[in-house]
Design an enzyme around this catalytic site. Structure first.
Site, mmCIF file in Angstrom:
data_model
loop_
_atom_site.group_PDB
_atom_site.id
_atom_site.type_symbol
_atom_site.label_atom_id
_atom_site.label_comp_id
_atom_site.label_asym_id
_atom_site.label_seq_id
_atom_site.Cartn_x
_atom_site.Cartn_y
_atom_site.Cartn_z
ATOM 1 N N GLN A 235 -29.059 23.340 73.769
ATOM 2 C CA GLN A 235 -28.592 22.961 72.439
ATOM 3 C C GLN A 235 -27.127 22.530 72.492
ATOM 4 O O GLN A 235 -26.304 23.158 73.154
ATOM 5 C CB GLN A 235 -28.764 24.122 71.460
ATOM 6 N N CYS B 22 -36.714 20.073 65.548
ATOM 7 C CA CYS B 22 -35.572 19.238 65.161
ATOM 8 C C CYS B 22 -35.995 18.096 64.258
ATOM 9 O O CYS B 22 -35.180 17.224 63.940
ATOM 10 C CB CYS B 22 -34.866 18.690 66.410
#
Length: 450
Positions: free
Chosen positions: A282, A407
């Site tokens: 991330q 996402c």
């Protein structure tokens, strides 16, 4: 119906999940980038479709209360930020709405989301950048692609990236100019320098520098590595990645380590992680810790339970969840990331962990056929979502709980609807902002069997 170059009055009613404002004139939806809900504008029509139009701001008549000055010179041309012109409070409100709307419109769920988790930082939060190279009359430069094009917009300092990244990029460009190194041209497929990939560890600020080239060698490569490390002691490893393919994939399959170990060490949720250029990690470290803690809370792993982590990357989610006595199985398609995951498990002292290299859908199908019965499955797919093959294999394993991290609200909502048809109901979901000032938002949700 409007025609191109018409100028019309418009009040922006909301902001879409792509970051454009939308209003209605004569019953026609008009999408206008870089606008805010409540803006009153004169808009120039630039593209006309059958039932909607695209426009640009001709004149801002009455600004929205959400509007703030954009603080980046590249903002209107770069393909990165799309929400830098509104307050962060407004951004969180819009992102909550996008996730809620997708769950209702695509997933068929009427429930409200749990309150969004804001990012601890709004600027300088990215630990990774991939800068394409360009060249103009002033020499080599780095920047970002303009929307829907291969035009590289010069950017001296992106406010989402650490300032150190811009300094390193400037050094690399000066080296290229001094050694006559060519820049890759997307149209012709010629030129050497394609991308500069930088990744920084939160724990100590060290940086991995990966130079993607269209070829097998860089002139004076050892000298390049030496100069970069002398100028920037935080650069702990320098890598050449070789990509001669003519497509949009940034990283090639082969690489040469010029200096350092070829990996970067960081810590996430108390887990030491080893990262290669191909490892998924991330980009917002502190917000990712919030996301993973929320995923762990929803998973509710109990003693002696088994966790299956699909799309596991370098193993960060699964390793952050399991404790002694619990079993972890991870699946990831990128071989380098699988090796990183195994090393990360060893460093973390997680002895009952297995990492499988393979496509998530095929691996899940094989595991289901073996009779694996995990108690919890974590799904963290790419933007395209999971797809029915993966979901059917997961459901065949009959876990008590499924935690999905996504996402893309649209594909998560689609997969949530598919899981409902297979007997798993969405218990709760929460937006988590990992990408401030952009039109991206993570969502985490818990599914349980009916």
């Amino acid at each position: 119906m409007f025609k191109k170059n018409d100028i019309i009055p418009l009040k922006i009613e909301s902001v879409t999940g792509e970051g454009s404002g939308v209003g209605h004139a004569d019953g026609i939806a008009v999408f206008v980038p870089m606008t805010a809900a409540g803006d009153e504008l004169k808009v120039r029509i630039v593209k006309v479709q059958k039932s909607y139009c695209y426009g640009i701001i001709e004149e801002l008549l009455v600004p929205s209360p959400d509007r703030i000055p954009a603080d980046c010179a590249c903002y209107k041309r770069c393909g990165g930020c799309s929400l830098r012109h509104i307050t962060y409070e407004a951004e969180l409100r819009e992102k909550t709405g996008w996730v809620r709307d997708a769950m209702k419109r695509i997933g068929g769920y009427e429930m409200e989301p749990l309150p969004i988790l804001p990012s601890p930082c709004h600027d300088r939060y990215r630990n990774k950048a991939q800068f394409p190279f360009g060249r103009n009359e002033n020499g080599c430069y780095t920047g970002f692609f303009a929307p829907r094009s291969h035009t590289v917009i010069p950017c001296r300092d992106c406010p989402l990236q650490p300032a150190l990244f811009s300094e390193i990029a400037g050094c690399v460009c000066r080296y290229a100019d001094g050694h006559g190194i060519t820049v890759y041209d997307e149209g012709t497929g010629k030129g050497l320098l394609r991308h500069l990939y930088l990744r920084q560890a939160a724990i100590d600020g060290r940086v991995m520098l990966c130079l993607i080239i269209n070829g097998s060698r860089l002139p004076d490569a050892d000298e390049f590595a030496r100069q970069v490390q002398e100028a920037f002691p935080k650069v702990s490893t320098v890598i050449l990645n070789h990509n001669t393919r003519r497509d949009n994939v940034i990283l090639g399959k082969e690489q040469t380590v010029l200096a350092g170990p070829g990996t970067l060490q960081d810590t996430l949720c108390g887990i030491s992680v080893s990262l290669s250029p191909n490892s998924f990690y991330q980009v917002n470290h502190d917000a990712a810790e919030q996301l993973y803690r929320e995923a762990a809370r929803l998973a509710g792993l109990k003693p002696e339970e088994t966790l299956l982590d699909l799309y596991c990357g370098a193993g960060t989610i699964g390793l952050s969840m399991v404790r002694p006595g619990q079993k972890l199985i991870g699946v990831e398609v990128v071989p380098g990331a699988v090796e990183n995951a195994r090393e990360n498990a060893r460093r973390a002292g997680v002895t009952d962990a297995e990492f499988i290299c393979g496509d998530a859908g095929r691996a899940a199908t094989i595991l289901a056929a073996r009779g694996l019965r995990p108690d919890v499955v974590v799904l963290d797919p790419p933007r395209k979502g999971c797809g029915n093959v993966t979901l059917q294999a997961v459901v065949q394993m009959a876990p008590g709980r499924i935690v999905m991290v996504s996402c893309n609200p649209a594909t998560m909502a689609r997969d949530a609807a598919a899981l409902r048809d297979m007997g798993y109901i969405l218990q709760c979901y929460r937006p988590v902002d990992l990408f401030p000032r952009t039109a991206h938002c993570e969502t985490v949700g818990l599914f349980i069997r009916e």
